[in-house]
Structure formats: structure tokens, C-alpha cells
Design a protein around this motif. Sequence first.
Motif, PDB file in Angstrom:
ATOM      1  N   TYR A 140      33.028  46.317  41.611  1.00 54.14           N
ATOM      2  CA  TYR A 140      33.415  45.052  42.235  1.00 54.14           C
ATOM      3  C   TYR A 140      33.132  43.878  41.309  1.00 54.14           C
ATOM      4  CZ  TYR A 140      34.082  47.772  46.426  1.00 54.14           C
ATOM      5  OH  TYR A 140      34.530  48.703  47.320  1.00 54.14           O
ATOM      6  N   LEU A 141      32.027  43.910  40.583  1.00 58.06           N
ATOM      7  CA  LEU A 141      31.730  42.840  39.622  1.00 58.06           C
ATOM      8  C   LEU A 141      32.750  42.840  38.491  1.00 58.06           C
ATOM      9  CD1 LEU A 141      27.832  43.060  39.428  1.00 58.06           C
ATOM     10  CD2 LEU A 141      29.229  41.382  40.659  1.00 58.06           C
ATOM     11  N   LYS A 142      33.139  44.026  38.036  1.00 61.81           N
ATOM     12  CA  LYS A 142      34.151  44.121  36.979  1.00 61.81           C
ATOM     13  C   LYS A 142      35.498  43.586  37.473  1.00 61.81           C
ATOM     14  CE  LYS A 142      32.102  48.204  34.797  1.00 61.81           C
ATOM     15  NZ  LYS A 142      32.283  49.651  34.564  1.00 61.81           N
ATOM     16  N   LEU A 143      35.844  43.947  38.695  1.00 55.78           N
ATOM     17  CA  LEU A 143      37.101  43.460  39.275  1.00 55.78           C
ATOM     18  C   LEU A 143      37.071  41.946  39.442  1.00 55.78           C
ATOM     19  CD1 LEU A 143      37.745  46.214  41.964  1.00 55.78           C
ATOM     20  CD2 LEU A 143      39.192  45.732  39.995  1.00 55.78           C
ATOM     21  N   ILE A 144      35.963  41.424  39.927  1.00 54.46           N
ATOM     22  CA  ILE A 144      35.838  39.974  40.105  1.00 54.46           C
ATOM     23  C   ILE A 144      36.003  39.273  38.761  1.00 54.46           C
ATOM     24  CG2 ILE A 144      34.168  38.126  40.637  1.00 54.46           C
ATOM     25  CD1 ILE A 144      33.184  39.973  42.955  1.00 54.46           C
ATOM     26  N   TRP A 145      35.320  39.763  37.729  1.00 52.24           N
ATOM     27  CA  TRP A 145      35.414  39.142  36.408  1.00 52.24           C
ATOM     28  C   TRP A 145      36.858  39.189  35.886  1.00 52.24           C
ATOM     29  CZ3 TRP A 145      33.736  35.594  33.564  1.00 52.24           C
ATOM     30  CH2 TRP A 145      33.955  35.567  32.202  1.00 52.24           C
ATOM     31  N   SER A 146      37.512  40.340  36.024  1.00 53.71           N
ATOM     32  CA  SER A 146      38.894  40.469  35.541  1.00 53.71           C
ATOM     33  C   SER A 146      39.829  39.529  36.279  1.00 53.71           C
ATOM     34  CB  SER A 146      39.384  41.906  35.700  1.00 53.71           C
ATOM     35  OG  SER A 146      38.753  42.743  34.772  1.00 53.71           O
ATOM     36  N   TYR A 147      39.722  39.484  37.595  1.00 48.77           N
ATOM     37  CA  TYR A 147      40.644  38.651  38.356  1.00 48.77           C
ATOM     38  C   TYR A 147      40.295  37.167  38.290  1.00 48.77           C
ATOM     39  CZ  TYR A 147      43.805  42.233  39.624  1.00 48.77           C
ATOM     40  OH  TYR A 147      44.780  43.203  39.536  1.00 48.77           O
ATOM     41  N   LEU A 148      39.069  36.820  37.971  1.00 49.04           N
ATOM     42  CA  LEU A 148      38.755  35.415  37.676  1.00 49.04           C
ATOM     43  C   LEU A 148      39.470  34.989  36.397  1.00 49.04           C
ATOM     44  CD1 LEU A 148      34.977  34.867  38.534  1.00 49.04           C
ATOM     45  CD2 LEU A 148      36.944  33.676  39.517  1.00 49.04           C
ATOM     46  N   LYS A 149      39.435  35.842  35.386  1.00 46.56           N
ATOM     47  CA  LYS A 149      40.138  35.528  34.134  1.00 46.56           C
ATOM     48  C   LYS A 149      41.642  35.395  34.390  1.00 46.56           C
ATOM     49  CE  LYS A 149      38.104  38.912  31.784  1.00 46.56           C
ATOM     50  NZ  LYS A 149      37.776  39.844  30.687  1.00 46.56           N
ATOM     51  N   ILE A 172      39.662  48.864  50.878  1.00 47.75           N
ATOM     52  CA  ILE A 172      40.092  47.665  51.605  1.00 47.75           C
ATOM     53  C   ILE A 172      39.233  46.471  51.193  1.00 47.75           C
ATOM     54  CG2 ILE A 172      40.240  46.612  53.898  1.00 47.75           C
ATOM     55  CD1 ILE A 172      41.034  49.445  54.937  1.00 47.75           C
ATOM     56  N   LEU A 173      37.928  46.688  51.059  1.00 47.65           N
ATOM     57  CA  LEU A 173      37.042  45.621  50.598  1.00 47.65           C
ATOM     58  C   LEU A 173      37.461  45.158  49.197  1.00 47.65           C
ATOM     59  CD1 LEU A 173      34.502  43.835  50.842  1.00 47.65           C
ATOM     60  CD2 LEU A 173      33.205  45.755  49.863  1.00 47.65           C
ATOM     61  N   GLY A 174      37.776  46.091  48.314  1.00 47.00           N
ATOM     62  CA  GLY A 174      38.230  45.746  46.970  1.00 47.00           C
ATOM     63  C   GLY A 174      39.517  44.934  47.000  1.00 47.00           C
ATOM     64  N   SER A 175      40.441  45.302  47.878  1.00 44.20           N
ATOM     65  CA  SER A 175      41.696  44.551  48.018  1.00 44.20           C
ATOM     66  C   SER A 175      41.435  43.113  48.435  1.00 44.20           C
ATOM     67  CB  SER A 175      42.610  45.212  49.056  1.00 44.20           C
ATOM     68  OG  SER A 175      43.101  46.426  48.592  1.00 44.20           O
ATOM     69  N   ILE A 176      40.573  42.951  49.422  1.00 45.70           N
ATOM     70  CA  ILE A 176      40.263  41.609  49.909  1.00 45.70           C
ATOM     71  C   ILE A 176      39.584  40.782  48.815  1.00 45.70           C
ATOM     72  CG2 ILE A 176      38.830  40.317  51.554  1.00 45.70           C
ATOM     73  CD1 ILE A 176      39.377  42.693  53.543  1.00 45.70           C
ATOM     74  N   VAL A 177      38.603  41.387  48.152  1.00 45.56           N
ATOM     75  CA  VAL A 177      37.861  40.673  47.106  1.00 45.56           C
ATOM     76  C   VAL A 177      38.798  40.241  45.983  1.00 45.56           C
ATOM     77  CG1 VAL A 177      36.149  40.978  45.267  1.00 45.56           C
ATOM     78  CG2 VAL A 177      35.612  41.690  47.597  1.00 45.56           C
ATOM     79  N   CYS A 178      39.598  41.169  45.456  1.00 43.47           N
ATOM     80  CA  CYS A 178      40.482  40.844  44.334  1.00 43.47           C
ATOM     81  C   CYS A 178      41.534  39.799  44.720  1.00 43.47           C
ATOM     82  CB  CYS A 178      41.169  42.100  43.811  1.00 43.47           C
ATOM     83  SG  CYS A 178      40.052  43.181  42.918  1.00 43.47           S
ATOM     84  N   ILE A 226      43.149  34.100  43.833  1.00 41.51           N
ATOM     85  CA  ILE A 226      43.693  32.884  44.443  1.00 41.51           C
ATOM     86  C   ILE A 226      42.784  31.676  44.223  1.00 41.51           C
ATOM     87  CG2 ILE A 226      44.225  31.792  46.669  1.00 41.51           C
ATOM     88  CD1 ILE A 226      45.153  34.536  47.649  1.00 41.51           C
ATOM     89  N   ILE A 227      41.486  31.876  44.269  1.00 44.75           N
ATOM     90  CA  ILE A 227      40.530  30.760  44.216  1.00 44.75           C
ATOM     91  C   ILE A 227      40.700  29.876  42.981  1.00 44.75           C
ATOM     92  CG2 ILE A 227      38.060  30.213  43.997  1.00 44.75           C
ATOM     93  CD1 ILE A 227      37.584  32.499  46.055  1.00 44.75           C
ATOM     94  N   PRO A 228      40.811  30.423  41.752  1.00 46.29           N
ATOM     95  CA  PRO A 228      40.980  29.528  40.599  1.00 46.29           C
ATOM     96  C   PRO A 228      42.217  28.637  40.702  1.00 46.29           C
ATOM     97  CG  PRO A 228      40.377  31.707  39.856  1.00 46.29           C
ATOM     98  CD  PRO A 228      40.656  31.822  41.325  1.00 46.29           C
ATOM     99  N   SER A 229      43.337  29.196  41.147  1.00 42.33           N
ATOM    100  CA  SER A 229      44.552  28.394  41.294  1.00 42.33           C
ATOM    101  C   SER A 229      44.352  27.294  42.323  1.00 42.33           C
ATOM    102  CB  SER A 229      45.728  29.271  41.725  1.00 42.33           C
ATOM    103  OG  SER A 229      46.005  30.218  40.744  1.00 42.33           O
ATOM    104  N   PHE A 230      43.730  27.636  43.421  1.00 42.59           N
ATOM    105  CA  PHE A 230      43.466  26.646  44.461  1.00 42.59           C
ATOM    106  C   PHE A 230      42.621  25.503  43.911  1.00 42.59           C
ATOM    107  CE2 PHE A 230      40.633  25.023  47.779  1.00 42.59           C
ATOM    108  CZ  PHE A 230      41.584  24.486  48.648  1.00 42.59           C
ATOM    109  N   LEU A 231      41.548  25.853  43.209  1.00 44.06           N
ATOM    110  CA  LEU A 231      40.666  24.813  42.654  1.00 44.06           C
ATOM    111  C   LEU A 231      41.377  23.987  41.585  1.00 44.06           C
ATOM    112  CD1 LEU A 231      37.325  26.833  42.350  1.00 44.06           C
ATOM    113  CD2 LEU A 231      37.936  25.126  44.087  1.00 44.06           C
ATOM    114  N   LEU A 232      42.103  24.661  40.683  1.00 46.00           N
ATOM    115  CA  LEU A 232      42.803  23.933  39.629  1.00 46.00           C
ATOM    116  C   LEU A 232      43.864  22.990  40.191  1.00 46.00           C
ATOM    117  CD1 LEU A 232      43.176  26.713  36.919  1.00 46.00           C
ATOM    118  CD2 LEU A 232      41.756  24.669  36.788  1.00 46.00           C
ATOM    119  N   VAL A 233      44.632  23.467  41.149  1.00 50.38           N
ATOM    120  CA  VAL A 233      45.675  22.625  41.738  1.00 50.38           C
ATOM    121  C   VAL A 233      45.046  21.446  42.479  1.00 50.38           C
ATOM    122  CG1 VAL A 233      47.477  22.560  43.511  1.00 50.38           C
ATOM    123  CG2 VAL A 233      47.434  24.410  41.843  1.00 50.38           C
TER     124      VAL A 233
END
Length: 189
Positions: A4-13, A84-90, A95-102
Motif C-alpha cells: 500500500y505504501l508503494k502504491l501510494i508513492w507511485s500514484y502520488l507521483k 477493494i481497499l487498494g482500489s479505494i486508496v489508489c 485524485i488528491i494531487p490534481s484537486f490540490l493543484l487545481v
Amino acid sequence: MMIYLKLIWSYLKIGFFGFGGGYAMLVLIENEIVSPGWITEKMFTDIVAISQMTPGPIGINSATYIGFVAPMKEMPGASILWGILGSIVCTLVVIIPSFLLVTYAGHYIRRHRNSEAIKGMFRGLRPVVIGLIASAALLLMNSENFGTESGDVCKSIIIAASALALNLFTKIHPIFIICMAGLAGFLLF
């Protein structure tokens, strides 16, 4: 749990640096999800195809799918709930970076829209987006999409060229072009 940490890091990038739309993001997404071995190159090609047929952007669709698949692969025999938890997290993380940047950049850009620096920035970003989209097209021109036998490659090139020509030079709706390509694939392969 480390997955989950690896997925979070990848999808943050992907979320922070994947600008220019879904096609421009494909190279980044492929690098982040195929390189670690979460999926194969063929699965990536399938994700792109499925993401085009389902509602929503490629980045979000792939995040949802990879978020499900990666934990299940890393933890064999795990409950479907981990997927399912992984799907929700990723999905949320991409989405969060785009939301914050916009939210924050939009306010700044509106305030300074006449600034030469802002105008120059966008003049530099437009060509890079076109380059990234072109690299995504080249990325998808692989043996998974075109085959390995010379006959299959030729048939695939004919279908791709025909679809391109129909899209550029006629007023035929893209959905009809997709249906015709599916029928051609059925008949040719």
C-alpha cells in the motif's frame, strides 16, 4: 502491507506529474506499474483498452484496477477486501494531487493570467503534452497490440491506418469506427 505504501508513492507521483490528460500520463503510469512487476506489459495494454471503453479518465481507471490487482498479487490468498481497499486508496491518491493543484494553482493563475511568466509557462507545456501523447501512441505500438507474426502485424496496421483515416477525413462517429474495427478484427483474426 508494504504494498500500500508503494502504491501510494507511485500514484502520488502519477497524480503530481501526470499532466496533459490520460494519454500523456500513459508513459508515466506504465513505468510506475509495470516496472515493479505488479502487472505485465500485456495487462497494461489491456488496461488501456478497457479504460477507453469505460467511463472516466485513464489515470483513475488504471489506479482503481492496479489498486485491486497489486495487493492480491503481493499477498496470495488474501481476502478480496484487501484488493477493494487498494482500489479505494489508489483512486483517492491519484485524485488528491490534481484537486490540490487545481484549487491552489487555479487561483494563482487567474490572478496572474496576464503575466508573461504564466503565458510562457503554458507555451512550454503545450508542446510537451503533444510529445507525451505521441510517445503514448508509440508505447502502444507493441507486439501485444499488433502481434508478432508478419501477417498479424500487417492486418493490425491496416486496421489502425483505416481508423486514423476515417477519423481524420470523414465525419463517421468514433463509436462506429470502433465497432467497425472490432468487426474487422473478428473477420481478419
